[in-house]
Scaffold this active site. Sequence first.
Site, short mmCIF file in Angstrom:
data_model
loop_
_atom_site.label_atom_id
_atom_site.label_comp_id
_atom_site.label_asym_id
_atom_site.label_seq_id
_atom_site.Cartn_x
_atom_site.Cartn_y
_atom_site.Cartn_z
N GLY A 277 0.82 -1.21 0.00
CA GLY A 277 0.00 0.00 0.00
C GLY A 277 0.85 1.25 0.00
O GLY A 277 2.09 1.20 0.02
N TYR B 251 -15.48 0.74 8.27
CA TYR B 251 -14.09 1.17 8.51
C TYR B 251 -13.91 1.70 9.93
O TYR B 251 -13.15 1.14 10.71
CB TYR B 251 -13.72 2.24 7.49
CG TYR B 251 -12.31 2.75 7.56
CD1 TYR B 251 -11.24 1.96 7.15
CD2 TYR B 251 -12.03 4.04 8.01
CE1 TYR B 251 -9.93 2.45 7.20
CE2 TYR B 251 -10.74 4.53 8.05
CZ TYR B 251 -9.68 3.73 7.65
OH TYR B 251 -8.39 4.22 7.68
N THR C 199 -3.10 11.52 5.22
CA THR C 199 -1.70 11.50 4.80
C THR C 199 -1.63 11.43 3.28
O THR C 199 -2.49 10.81 2.64
CB THR C 199 -0.99 10.30 5.45
OG1 THR C 199 -1.09 10.43 6.87
CG2 THR C 199 0.47 10.22 5.06
#
Length: 321
Positions: free
Chosen positions: A15, A156, A186
């Site tokens: 990722g 989530y 981020t």
Amino acid sequence: MNRSNQTAVVTGAAGFVGSHLCDALLKMGYTVFGIDNFITGQPRNLDHLESNGAFHFIKADVSQPTANFLPTQVVPTHVFHLASPASPPRYQAHPVETYLVNSIGTHYLLQYLKELAPQARFVFASTSETYGDPAEHPQVEGYWGNVNPNGIRSCYDESKRLGETICGVHARDFGMDVRIVRIFNTYGPRMDLADGRIIPNFIKQAMNSEALTIYGNGSQTRSFCYVSDLVDGIIRMGTLDNLAGETINLGNPLEEHTALETAELVKQAFDKPQLEIIFKPLPGDDPARRKPDISKARELLGWSPQVSFAEGLRRVRESLS
Ligand code: NAD
Ligand code: UDP
């Protein structure tokens, strides 16, 4: 410190954040086992590590029992559990995989460590989304949040909250060295430009000279942290002593921007001031504002972000050219 006898496991290694974390750990001398099932990650994020003898990649789903896929001789000193879709459109496209990896995946990893390496340090990548649509601003770690348990984000945010519970049980009840980082928005090189988050969308739109899409009226805020700063914080969390059971925010409070300001800043960074902005409906349960209080990170990790939003966007642009 020489880390050559230390072995780190990074889940979610292919990722965006995980691949940068692997790079940083390898630079420090760790042997790294990266695990990923490519549900949202990309093999190309790890291509540059192919010939690195200290890096070992395992294609596996960490929602399955861990003992089935790590080689038996591997006894990790550190585990960084980053596996999980992270972008709202992506986790909403994979809701079951998302709640499994953050809940049962966290459980299996910790149970495996409990048997094999109970002294190992475990860092769980939690999220600012555990604060939901926060009623307190900025968000301190002691704030319990304002989360819809059955909304479009809950696969989530609620599974990250359960992941935190599972970490807490293993720290408190089993005496394991488990640490939690709550990561705020981020960005950086290797972001997936197709993942639908605000920065990738705006960058893709700017590069294609298309109008930038604002959801709602654009007054919602996010605080943007550059990836090298985040990785530095995650590594401090995993390597410093006496942090068992701690939960720490990692994010950049100096770069809180509305969506409208963010669009302008991306336009400037990509030299596309003339691009239009178009407004689209605001998705449900979209947090109105978000900014970390990082007093705890400053105090316990000696950490604060170093890269401004303007400089971070410049570096992303450079990485794409
Ligand atoms: P990403 O989607 O780029 O990376 C996640 C990786 O996990 C992907 O490579 C994906 O294939 C892998 N993965 C997912 N489920 C898996 C499974 N069951 N088994 C093995 N691999 C699996 O996301 P990212 O932005 O790099 O986020 C990394 C972590 O940080 C996530 O846990 C995310 O929740 C957390 N986080 C990120 C942000 C951010 O702004 N990037 C903010 C808050 C929290
Ligand atoms: N957003 C936007 N335009 C886009 C993508 C996102 O205005 O093209 C908004 C989104 O509604 C949210 C904020 O930007 O208010 C941040 O969205 P993102 O998906 O990056 O992550 P979130 O912080 O919501 O998890």
